[in-house]
Enzyme design. Structure first.
Site, mmCIF file in Angstrom:
data_model
loop_
_atom_site.group_PDB
_atom_site.id
_atom_site.type_symbol
_atom_site.label_atom_id
_atom_site.label_comp_id
_atom_site.label_asym_id
_atom_site.label_seq_id
_atom_site.Cartn_x
_atom_site.Cartn_y
_atom_site.Cartn_z
ATOM 1 N N HIS A 418 26.408 54.604 16.217
ATOM 2 C CA HIS A 418 25.369 55.572 15.847
ATOM 3 C C HIS A 418 25.996 56.800 15.214
ATOM 4 C CE1 HIS A 418 22.068 58.633 16.860
ATOM 5 N NE2 HIS A 418 21.628 57.856 15.893
ATOM 6 N N HIS A 488 17.940 56.072 9.412
ATOM 7 C CA HIS A 488 16.748 56.795 9.851
ATOM 8 C C HIS A 488 16.623 58.092 9.061
ATOM 9 C CE1 HIS A 488 15.186 54.781 13.664
ATOM 10 N NE2 HIS A 488 15.938 53.925 13.014
ATOM 11 N N GLU A 507 14.224 53.562 8.572
ATOM 12 C CA GLU A 507 13.038 54.036 9.272
ATOM 13 C C GLU A 507 12.077 54.561 8.195
ATOM 14 O OE1 GLU A 507 12.168 56.865 13.055
ATOM 15 O OE2 GLU A 507 13.242 57.737 11.374
ATOM 16 N N GLU A 513 8.761 55.289 18.093
ATOM 17 C CA GLU A 513 9.328 56.338 18.938
ATOM 18 C C GLU A 513 8.391 57.541 19.103
ATOM 19 O OE1 GLU A 513 12.788 56.919 16.496
ATOM 20 O OE2 GLU A 513 12.044 58.815 15.724
#
Ligand code: NOJ
Ligand code: CA
Length: 723
Positions: A418, A488, A507, A513
């Site tokens: 990440h 994202h 995204e 989320e």
């Protein structure tokens, strides 16, 4: 008001004139067509290029302006003469590295118009139209020439002159975010500034044009025609928003600017992205269109064997719902006597917790595991616009990167890196090599990146030219290190995953989320996204939430706008080669029978059938697993319950299959009883038509695999009309 109607009258007159002119002499109107689609090109009396599109002989786009305004307000959209035209037909089939289908047909008639200014500079502009059976794509090309070399685009004057006040599914023209729920309204009712500002949402809100909307823009005319406007191959150019003229129904290109208000810096020879108009009288055809992929360049990755679609879990939902944290300490200012961070002991990305997730993923055959919050910087990660917050290589003290590498290898689980940048793309550009080297060193073959917050370089926007190029730099750099990438908060995709197939997903929309940390989206959200955001490419929507109420710390009333069965359906209806099982292991352990669908469902496909679809209302899709004779079906509805009707004609004739149907229970309801589901198994053939009741805000998922002799003996045969 008077002025508006005068303008409309002029346009109608112009169109009338064009039609007359077209009949009288075929000089200035040049046409190209394929199937039901017809494209016309013409220059008006000022030498200004225009185009028009019809479908089954009915106007879809009335004559609409093309061209540019360049630096110092110099127009580059009139005074042209036609220098030449070229035509060609292409009909070829290509194989994507991964996708919804194994083979994609690229069939179009191309019309190229070469224009030259009549006055002194005699600059050249080429417009290439590709006419497909499902619409039109066109782009501008700037040939190498003496009087145009380096230039700045201050506006693109491309317009889409629509025929009426169409129903539109829109989100506002924010330069930095696509994370909105959709508004369904007439074009005349579009108004960004009337949207409610939701206080607990971290959205950026930069919508300088009150009447601008994002693409892909989905519309439906009063007589049932579906029109989708977007773009393909966004490279070295800002993303296009559409300004809505609410009286005349003309959409015009609104390019995302930089800090100087400029839109694009170009050098000849070069070209713009493609502008795409997809048209059909069947909503399902819009979802099935491959035009945007076809308009992108073929893969630049020669041997893509290292690129593999997968399902993954994450140390993620526990942070989204507030039970764990990305950060390790409460403060960067309170340190231990030795100068170390003081742990607050709620940090989720600790070695022991990571191992628990690895164990769960390994036991259930989920390939990947994403761990967020593993690296230093999360104490002050958001909202400061300060830069240099993350270095992408330094783990927190309780995250033992070597130990986790060994453990995950031993268990056969693929770790996913990440890299949150907090919008600091400048630092990420500098650090990318170092970050990807770390991934190579510790066995991470994919990365999820993120761009939360305002962009650095300051003055740039998420959707401007500089960032459009940054995302491509990241995809190219990842490919160099054989790393797959999921972005994202990037600009909305435009089919570039064809060219960079390691760019698995993005995204770039309001994901699942939002149900964790904010109000979420209404049940219709997932019936609109495939017609809008997903037109440009796969979305990392993060489906598979099983605990649908009472999961958010400090917000006891928060709930998903979905039933559990609908969460399963999303693995099919929200196409992505990278699909997350987004909930925490304990919530799956409570429903292992339903989790079986997530374990079984494929992420790469040989074939896709759009069974039923209506934007804003429902979608049912069936997909055939790559290289196997298994089918998976997903059906979703909006806030209304409905009976999905699913023919199985595409199964092999004469063969028996087992269909496992994961459906809403009779008393299920997204608001009051979302976790009620039932699972039934039947023998089916291609003659069956499944009738599945979907609850309000509900859905259904079906897996279909060839039956064994034992199955045939033990299971009942599905009777069509059995509910
Ligand atoms: C926003 C992303 O969409 C989300 O998935 C991620 O967990 C946070 N940023 C932190 O990077
Ligand atoms: Ca996000």
């Amino acid at each position: 008001m008077l002025l508006m109607s005068q303008k409309k009258a002029c346009l109608i007159l112009f169109y009338f004139f064009i039609s007359l002119f077209a009949c009288a002499q075929d000089v200035n109107v040049i046409t190209e067509s394929l199937g039901n689609i017809k494209l016309s090109f013409m220059l008006d009396e000022k030498g200004s290029p225009h185009y028009a599109v019809t479908y089954k002989q009915k106007a879809v786009i009335n004559p609409s302006q093309l061209g540019f305004i360049l630096e110092n307000k110099k127009s580059f959209n009139s005074d042209f003469a036609i220098l030449g035209t070229e035509r060609k037909t292409v009909d070829e089939t290509w194989k994507p590295v991964w996708g919804e289908v194994a083979n994609i047909r690229n069939h179009y008639n191309q019309l190229t118009i070469q224009l030259q200014e009549k006055a002194a500079l005699k600059r050249l502009l080429t417009i290439v139209f590709k006419v497909y059976e499902d619409g039109v794509g066109f782009r501008y090309e700037f040939p190498r020439q003496k009087n145009l070399k380096y230039f700045v685009v201050t506006d693109e004057t491309t317009a889409f002159n629509l025929t009426g006040d169409h129903k539109t599914f829109w989100i506002p023209g924010d330069y930095d975010s696509n994370e909105y729920s959709y508004t369904t309204s007439k074009l005349s009712e579009v108004d960004d500034w009337k949207l409610p500002i939701i206080s607990n949402e971290p959205r950026s809100i930069y919508e300088p044009d009150q009447y601008a909307v994002q693409t892909p823009l989905m519309m439906k005319t009063a007589d049932g025609l579906y029109i989708n406007i977007h773009e393909a191959a966004l490279v070295n150019y800002p993303s296009m928003q559409l300004h809505v003229d609410r009286s005349n129904f003309v959409l015009s290109s609104n390019l995302v600017p930089d800090a100087y208000g400029n839109k694009a810096y170009l050098r000849t020879p070069s070209h713009t992205p493609w502008r795409t108009i997809i048209i059909s009288d069947k909503a399902a055809d819009i979802l099935a269109s491959k035009m945007i992929l076809n308009l992108n360049e073929p893969s630049k990755i020669e041997n893509p064997s290292w690129i593999q679609p997968m399902k993954f879990m994450g140390i993620w939902w526990e942070m989204q719902t507030g039970t764990g944290t990305w950060s390790y300490a409460n403060s960067l200012d309170e340190l231990s006597p030795s100068g170390a961070l003081i742990p607050h002991n709620r940090h989720s990305a600790n070695t022991a917790n990571v191992k628990r997730y690895i164990d769960f993923a390994a036991t259930h055959g989920i390939k990947g595991l994403l761990v967020e919050g593993w690296n230093t910087g999360w104490e002050e990660w958001y909202g400061h616009w300060n830069g240099k917050n993350f270095d992408f290589v330094t783990p927190y003290p309780d995250f033992d990167i070597k130990e986790i590498e060994n453990y995950s290898r031993q268990k056969g689980v693929q770790m996913i890196m990440h890299n949150e940048t907090s919008g600091d793309a400048a630092t990420y550009d500098q650090q990318m090599d170092t970050a990807f080297q770390l991934m190579n060193q510790f066995g991470y073959n994919s990365v999820k990146t993120g761009y939360v917050g305002r962009i650095i370089p300051r003055g740039e926007h998420h959707d401007g030219q500089w960032m459009a190029n940054h995302y491509i730099r990241a995809a190219e750099k990842a490919a160099k290190y054989h790393v797959m990438i999921d972005m994202h908060e990037p600009v909305r995709p435009t089919g570039l995953s064809r060219t960079y197939p390691n760019w698995l997903a993005c995204e770039a929309a309001r994901g699942n989320e939002f149900n964790a940390f904010a109000e979420g989206s209404p049940p219709e959200h997932e019936t609109i996204l495939p017609f809008t955001r997903l037109m440009g490419g796969p979305m990392d929507y993060t489906p598979g939430i099983f605990k649908l109420k009472g999961y958010a710390k400090g917000a006891p009333d928060r709930q998903m706008h979905s039933t559990l069965a609908k969460q399963l359906a999303l693995y099919i209806t929200m196409y992505s080669p990278l699909q997350m099982a987004a909930d925490i292991p304990a919530n799956y352990e409570a429903h292992m029978d339903a989790f079986q669908f997530i374990k079984d469902v494929a992420v790469d496909w040989d074939d896709t059938k759009i069974i039923e679809a209506e934007p804003g209302d429902y979608i049912t899709i069936a997909r055939k697993e790559k290289g196997k004779n298994n089918w998976f079906i997903g059906a979703v509805t909006d806030e209304n319950s409905r009976l999905a009707s699913v023919p199985l004609t595409y199964l092999d004739a004469g063969k028996k299959y087992v269909a496992t149907i994961y459906a809403d229970a009779g008393n299920a309801d997204w608001k009051n009883n979302p976790e009620a589901y039932k699972i039934e198994k039947f023998i089916v053939t291609n003659a069956a038509v499944l009738k599945i009741q979907l609850a309000n805000g509900g859905g259904a998922a079906v897996s279909i695999v060839p039956a064994t002799e034992i199955d045939i003996k033990q299971l009942k045969t599905y009777k069509t009309n059995v509910k």
